[in-house]
Write an enzyme that holds these catalytic residues in place. Sequence first.
Site, PDB file in Angstrom:
ATOM      1  N   TYR A 265      69.849  50.963 116.178  1.00 24.01           N
ATOM      2  CA  TYR A 265      69.012  51.255 115.001  1.00 24.01           C
ATOM      3  C   TYR A 265      67.549  50.894 115.219  1.00 24.01           C
ATOM      4  O   TYR A 265      66.785  50.894 114.260  1.00 24.01           O
ATOM      5  CB  TYR A 265      69.446  50.410 113.795  1.00 24.01           C
ATOM      6  CG  TYR A 265      70.902  50.405 113.444  1.00 24.01           C
ATOM      7  CD1 TYR A 265      71.594  51.588 113.216  1.00 24.01           C
ATOM      8  CD2 TYR A 265      71.579  49.199 113.279  1.00 24.01           C
ATOM      9  CE1 TYR A 265      72.934  51.551 112.856  1.00 24.01           C
ATOM     10  CE2 TYR A 265      72.911  49.160 112.915  1.00 24.01           C
ATOM     11  CZ  TYR A 265      73.583  50.349 112.706  1.00 24.01           C
ATOM     12  OH  TYR A 265      74.890  50.301 112.340  1.00 24.01           O
TER      13      TYR A 265
ATOM     14  N   CYS B 130      73.177  48.233 132.619  1.00 23.11           N
ATOM     15  CA  CYS B 130      72.473  49.267 133.365  1.00 23.11           C
ATOM     16  C   CYS B 130      72.091  50.431 132.450  1.00 23.11           C
ATOM     17  O   CYS B 130      72.575  51.556 132.624  1.00 23.11           O
ATOM     18  CB  CYS B 130      73.345  49.748 134.500  1.00 23.11           C
ATOM     19  SG  CYS B 130      74.026  48.364 135.409  1.00 23.11           S
TER      20      CYS B 130
ATOM     21  N   TYR C 120      77.314  42.466 111.798  1.00 24.90           N
ATOM     22  CA  TYR C 120      77.310  43.594 112.731  1.00 24.90           C
ATOM     23  C   TYR C 120      76.835  43.160 114.112  1.00 24.90           C
ATOM     24  O   TYR C 120      76.167  43.903 114.823  1.00 24.90           O
ATOM     25  CB  TYR C 120      76.466  44.761 112.177  1.00 24.90           C
ATOM     26  CG  TYR C 120      76.886  45.134 110.777  1.00 24.90           C
ATOM     27  CD1 TYR C 120      78.074  45.825 110.560  1.00 24.90           C
ATOM     28  CD2 TYR C 120      76.136  44.736 109.657  1.00 24.90           C
ATOM     29  CE1 TYR C 120      78.499  46.130 109.277  1.00 24.90           C
ATOM     30  CE2 TYR C 120      76.556  45.031 108.374  1.00 24.90           C
ATOM     31  CZ  TYR C 120      77.734  45.725 108.186  1.00 24.90           C
ATOM     32  OH  TYR C 120      78.153  46.011 106.920  1.00 24.90           O
TER      33      TYR C 120
HETATM   34  C1  PLP Z   1      79.827  48.597 105.448  1.00 25.25           C
HETATM   35  C2  PLP Z   1      80.302  48.656 104.065  1.00 25.25           C
HETATM   36  C3  PLP Z   1      79.994  47.649 103.144  1.00 25.25           C
HETATM   37  C4  PLP Z   1      79.094  46.479 103.463  1.00 25.25           C
HETATM   38  O1  PLP Z   1      77.766  46.869 103.616  1.00 25.25           O
HETATM   39  P1  PLP Z   1      76.625  45.753 103.765  1.00 25.25           P
HETATM   40  O2  PLP Z   1      75.384  46.541 103.926  1.00 25.25           O
HETATM   41  O3  PLP Z   1      76.932  44.951 104.969  1.00 25.25           O
HETATM   42  O4  PLP Z   1      76.623  44.941 102.521  1.00 25.25           O
HETATM   43  C5  PLP Z   1      80.545  47.728 101.886  1.00 25.25           C
HETATM   44  N1  PLP Z   1      81.347  48.764 101.527  1.00 25.25           N
HETATM   45  C6  PLP Z   1      81.648  49.757 102.394  1.00 25.25           C
HETATM   46  C7  PLP Z   1      82.537  50.846 101.943  1.00 25.25           C
HETATM   47  C8  PLP Z   1      81.144  49.742 103.678  1.00 25.25           C
HETATM   48  O5  PLP Z   1      81.441  50.729 104.521  1.00 25.25           O
END
Ligand code: PLP
Length: 419
Positions: A316, A342, A371
């Site tokens: 990102y 690499c 993440y």
């Molecule tokens: C990834 C996700 C979240 C969490 O998102 P954050 O930005 O980490 O708070 C919540 N609900 C769903 C359905 C997701 O895919």
Amino acid sequence: MHHFIYRKNELYCEDVPIRVIAENVGTPFYLYSHATLKRHFLIFDEAFEGLKRLICFSAKANTNLAVLKLFESLGGGLDIVSGGELYRGLKAGFSPDRIVYSGVGKRVDEIDYALDTGILMFNIESLEELELIDKRAGLLKRRAPVAIRINPDVDPKTHPYISTGLEKSKFGINTETAIEGYKVANKLENIDIVGIDCHIGSQITEAKPFEEALESLKNLINELKQLGIEIQYLDMGGGLGITYDDESPPHPREYAKAIVKSLEGTHLYLILEPGRVIVGNAGILVTRVLFRKSGKNKEFVIADAGMNDLMRPTLYNAFHAIKPVVTTEDPPIMADVVGPICETGDFLAVERKISDVKQGDLLAVMSAGAYGFTMSSNYCSRPRVAEVMVKDDRFYVVKDRQNYEDLVAGESIPPFLED
Ligand SMILES: *Cc1c(COP(=O)(O)O)cnc(C)c1O
């Protein structure tokens, strides 16, 4: 109150010098502060004081069992997106009636697993999924509690890869089709309509998109009421952003304010699915400098953690602050902090002003609790790193570093290739 702080010239996690952990477990490793995790969860939960609510931590941000167990013990629920996350959730002790299941691509075996477990609800993302869940529930003689995930078509103004509530995104069902979906669901024999859901994106740094999405959901709830369909759970998803660099996202209390105001006096039971805002700044990645080298117009700091350990910078273009674990008096340098992989995309920071670290020094890659480990891979046959949790003056290895045997576990050479 921060729990990654310098005392004199050394970075600590709570009361433990990070250098000491590195000496004990080796590098790289992810490091989580128990106090920060707990505080973030409680601040978020308490922001919704006055509403019936369940804070379902979004597992995919950080699936370590110790982290999950902590949120379970604080009264939280879990938002899962796979059978594997359901397995982890149950291992961590979550009661099934505190688990919601989102995701556009649920497989039959995953649906069956969730039905057998008896989760709180499925967040449905397509009509075909709805019909499949009804069929499976019939076969298994189970009821399937569902919410439909609405795509409210609001712009969360975040990175396109993590915008999920726009019309063009693959997630949810648009508002027009949703009513149709609820009518269909209402007729299906094994389905119980219990909720409505949305999740518009991640790393959202303003309150407005959430408010727009909430309006959209409330309108739908009213429309459904006219049709005789009662909604019990309103699931607003996750997505609240954090400060990585100079962003100033709303504080959870500010984010909650509009939601609380809008829902007070209704019978609705609020579900939230925060991930990043709880764990992001509660974790760091610790890495050691392997080498320094000077390019033609560039300095390189080559670290022992790479894009396979922390994918966000290359995926990102995400910013992570990079701090020395032990500070120096030397003036800072401009450098690319890169890993051993690499790939040219293997960087933790590009053209960054950082401390003049030398071979063998430790670096803390900040804001890596969300993440981070969950997106890591074994690319270039690099063992996945250890995860460590600090509580007060002690540290606990909550996931062992993989070894080379782990790397080939499950692989085999078919007989026709044996000599
Ligand atoms: C990834 C996700 C979240 C969490 O998102 P954050 O930005 O980490 O708070 C919540 N609900 C769903 C359905 C997701 O895919």
